[in-house]
Design a protein around this motif. Structure first.
Motif, PDB file in Angstrom:
ATOM      1  N   GLY A 244      -6.895 -14.798  -2.007  1.00 13.46           N
ATOM      2  CA  GLY A 244      -5.573 -14.555  -1.549  1.00 13.46           C
ATOM      3  C   GLY A 244      -4.860 -13.233  -1.829  1.00 13.46           C
ATOM      4  O   GLY A 244      -4.116 -12.539  -1.292  1.00 13.46           O
ATOM      5  N   GLY A 245      -5.641 -12.318  -2.511  1.00 12.63           N
ATOM      6  CA  GLY A 245      -5.701 -10.943  -2.549  1.00 12.63           C
ATOM      7  C   GLY A 245      -5.744 -10.189  -1.503  1.00 12.63           C
ATOM      8  O   GLY A 245      -5.053  -9.012  -1.190  1.00 12.63           O
ATOM      9  N   LEU A 246      -6.834 -10.674  -0.555  1.00 14.72           N
ATOM     10  CA  LEU A 246      -7.175 -10.007   0.868  1.00 14.72           C
ATOM     11  C   LEU A 246      -5.895 -10.049   1.605  1.00 14.72           C
ATOM     12  O   LEU A 246      -5.176  -9.204   2.063  1.00 14.72           O
ATOM     13  N   ILE A 247      -5.190 -11.405   1.704  1.00 18.30           N
ATOM     14  CA  ILE A 247      -4.172 -11.799   2.228  1.00 18.30           C
ATOM     15  C   ILE A 247      -3.050 -10.943   1.712  1.00 18.30           C
ATOM     16  O   ILE A 247      -1.905 -10.586   2.499  1.00 18.30           O
ATOM     17  N   GLY A 248      -2.975 -10.867   0.486  1.00 26.60           N
ATOM     18  CA  GLY A 248      -1.865 -10.002  -0.203  1.00 26.60           C
ATOM     19  C   GLY A 248      -1.790  -8.557   0.066  1.00 26.60           C
ATOM     20  O   GLY A 248      -0.635  -7.972   0.408  1.00 26.60           O
ATOM     21  N   HIS A 249      -2.760  -7.925   0.505  1.00 24.72           N
ATOM     22  CA  HIS A 249      -2.802  -6.482   0.858  1.00 24.72           C
ATOM     23  C   HIS A 249      -2.459  -6.281   2.219  1.00 24.72           C
ATOM     24  O   HIS A 249      -1.636  -5.501   2.872  1.00 24.72           O
ATOM     25  N   LEU A 250      -2.397  -7.430   3.343  1.00 24.06           N
ATOM     26  CA  LEU A 250      -2.004  -7.791   4.578  1.00 24.06           C
ATOM     27  C   LEU A 250      -0.387  -7.444   4.714  1.00 24.06           C
ATOM     28  O   LEU A 250       0.257  -6.828   5.106  1.00 24.06           O
ATOM     29  N   LEU A 251      -0.010  -8.513   3.497  1.00 27.74           N
ATOM     30  CA  LEU A 251       1.501  -8.756   3.625  1.00 27.74           C
ATOM     31  C   LEU A 251       2.135  -7.370   2.955  1.00 27.74           C
ATOM     32  O   LEU A 251       3.297  -7.217   3.225  1.00 27.74           O
ATOM     33  N   ALA A 252       1.435  -6.758   2.186  1.00 30.72           N
ATOM     34  CA  ALA A 252       1.903  -5.618   1.480  1.00 30.72           C
ATOM     35  C   ALA A 252       1.995  -4.628   2.765  1.00 30.72           C
ATOM     36  O   ALA A 252       3.241  -3.694   2.660  1.00 30.72           O
ATOM     37  N   ALA A 253       1.060  -4.301   3.583  1.00 22.58           N
ATOM     38  CA  ALA A 253       1.104  -3.496   4.598  1.00 22.58           C
ATOM     39  C   ALA A 253       2.138  -3.994   5.751  1.00 22.58           C
ATOM     40  O   ALA A 253       2.415  -2.750   6.416  1.00 22.58           O
TER      41      ALA A 253
END
Length: 448
Positions: A244-253
């Protein structure tokens, strides 16, 4: 009670008007929490907190100021409003500041359908202690576990009410029941640790303490004998616990604040491919019994499901009213706010398309590579997407787990990494972010 909070939010707005505010919104939050920690079969710590917090945002033209307090007396409300107005008059102008128009506001919602709060009575401290002790005992029963560094059980409930001078008023309650265990296997320099934790809105949905403790113990024992992997570019499978951290980086971007400030590595990606074709990333703030669900956002706008990514293509940013105004776009109903801060954009519940294969099937197809079950540290460049994180997990050889690994670093670029992901089908449906294990081809692993 929510009615009490509604009265308090209304009193804050009235005080702001009397103090000279042209517009204002107010938030009142009341909550309680009980936490129990046990160690070596005994109660180690018990904590109880409860209280009320209030927050007020006042606007004078395009100037705003936020203040908060934990005292709700009439005198404090008056002082708070006067202080906020004085601060707003001295604040710089910001053309993006302003409340929602009345026709933008949420007018009706179904709290019963969302099931955000467990109606059962609050558990006694002894009940929480018993759950923590049972989880600890289960972890200690796993062969190879030498001790449990922490076993904790908690319960929290929170009520919130938001009101504004544009006519919005609304509130809801939340509850959370949690249990976690950190187990240690081995001794001295050979010592390894791992954990298991679960949290639910409704207590009956929580797994048995024995199951959580056993899982923590088994994970810790599996890590015994960890060593550094060889350096090279290999397939890396991010376990569901960390994927989920990888998708979290996308969401932050794609957060409106980063886009409006021009500091996102996805600032030019709207309408472009950011995930492999066939994958969707969907937000749904109305999933029942999920911690991220909400009937309206932090500015009183209605929340609704939306596609963030459809068939691999980025569909839009995550916006509140302010970032939307800066970008010339409407809010996506994603504002959140605390008692002492203005609204800002944030996602609620998201789910990534799952693949047809299990995690074990992806492992079998990897050949040689790394299964990552833990990440530490972070060196993410928000402007370029360059990615570097410490990792631990298991080395995969000939499609099977060969041995545990630690003290290695993963390096790559998020934009390239996300375009190469292959999802498994093991995402846990009760989480706010439903993301399965993700296989990334050709990621650099630095070890020995």
């Amino acid at each position: 009670m929510t009615d009490r909070l509604a009265d308090l939010a209304g009193a804050l707005l009235a005080a702001a008007r009397r103090a000279g505010a042209e517009a204002a919104d107010a938030i009142a939050v009341e909550g309680s929490a009980t936490g129990i920690d046990v160690r070596a079969g005994r109660l180690e710590q018990a904590e109880r907190s409860e209280g009320i917090e209030i927050g007020l945002r006042v606007l004078i033209g395009h100037r705003q100021a936020c203040v908060s307090a934990s005292d709700s007396s009439a005198e404090i409300l008056r002082e708070l409003a006067e202080r906020a107005v004085a601060m707003a008059r001295a604040a710089p102008e910001d053309p993006s500041v302003g409340l929602a128009a009345p026709d933008q506001l949420a007018r009706a919602w179904d709290l019963a359908a969302l099931e955000l709060a467990d109606p059962a009575p609050e558990p006694a401290a002894a009940t929480l202690e018993d759950a923590a002790l049972r989880a600890e005992a289960a972890a200690l029963a796993v062969a190879g576990v030498t001790r449990v560094s922490a076993a904790s059980a908690s319960h929290a409930q929170r009520r919130i009410h938001l009101a504004a001078t544009n006519g919005f008023t609304g509130g809801y309650a939340r509850s959370t029941r949690s249990l976690s265990v950190v187990a240690i296997a081995g001794d001295g320099l050979a010592m390894e640790r791992d954990w298991a934790a679960e949290s639910r809105v409704f207590a009956p949905d929580l797994p048995a303490p024995e199951e959580i403790g056993r899982l923590a113990g088994e994970r810790a024992v599996a890590r015994l004998g960890a060593r550094k992997p060889k350096t090279g570019a290999v397939p890396v499978l991010f376990d569901e616990r960390v994927a989920g951290g990888l998708i979290g980086h996308l969401l932050a971007a794609i957060n409106g604040s980063a886009i409006a400030n021009g500091t996102s590595w996805l600032r030019d990606a709207l309408g472009r491919e950011v995930l492999p074709k066939g994958l969707d990333l969907r937000e749904d703030p109305h999933r029942p019994r999920i911690s991220g669900s909400r009937p309206f956002d932090g500015e009183g706008l209605p929340t609704r499901p939306r596609d963030i990514v459809r068939d691999g293509i980025l569909q839009g940013w995550t916006l509140d009213l302010g970032t939307g105004r800066r970008l010339g776009l409407p809010s996506t109903g994603n504002a959140v706010r605390g008692v002492g801060s203005p609204p800002s954009p944030s996602v609620s519940n998201v789910a990534l398309t799952q693949g047809p294969k299990s995690r074990d099937a992806l492992i079998a197809e990897m050949g040689s590579g790394l299964l990552v079950t833990g990440l530490i540290g972070s060196a993410i460049n928000p402007t370029t997407g360059d990615y570097s994180r410490g990792a631990s997990g298991f080395w995969i050889e000939n499609g099977e787990i060969a041995h545990p690994v630690n003290e290695c670093t993963l390096a790559g670029n998020l934009r390239e990494m996300l375009l190469r992901i292959t999802p498994a089908n093991d995402a846990r449906a009760h989480l706010s972010h439903v993301v399965p294990s993700l296989l990334v081809e050709g990621l650099t692993v630095a070890g020995e």
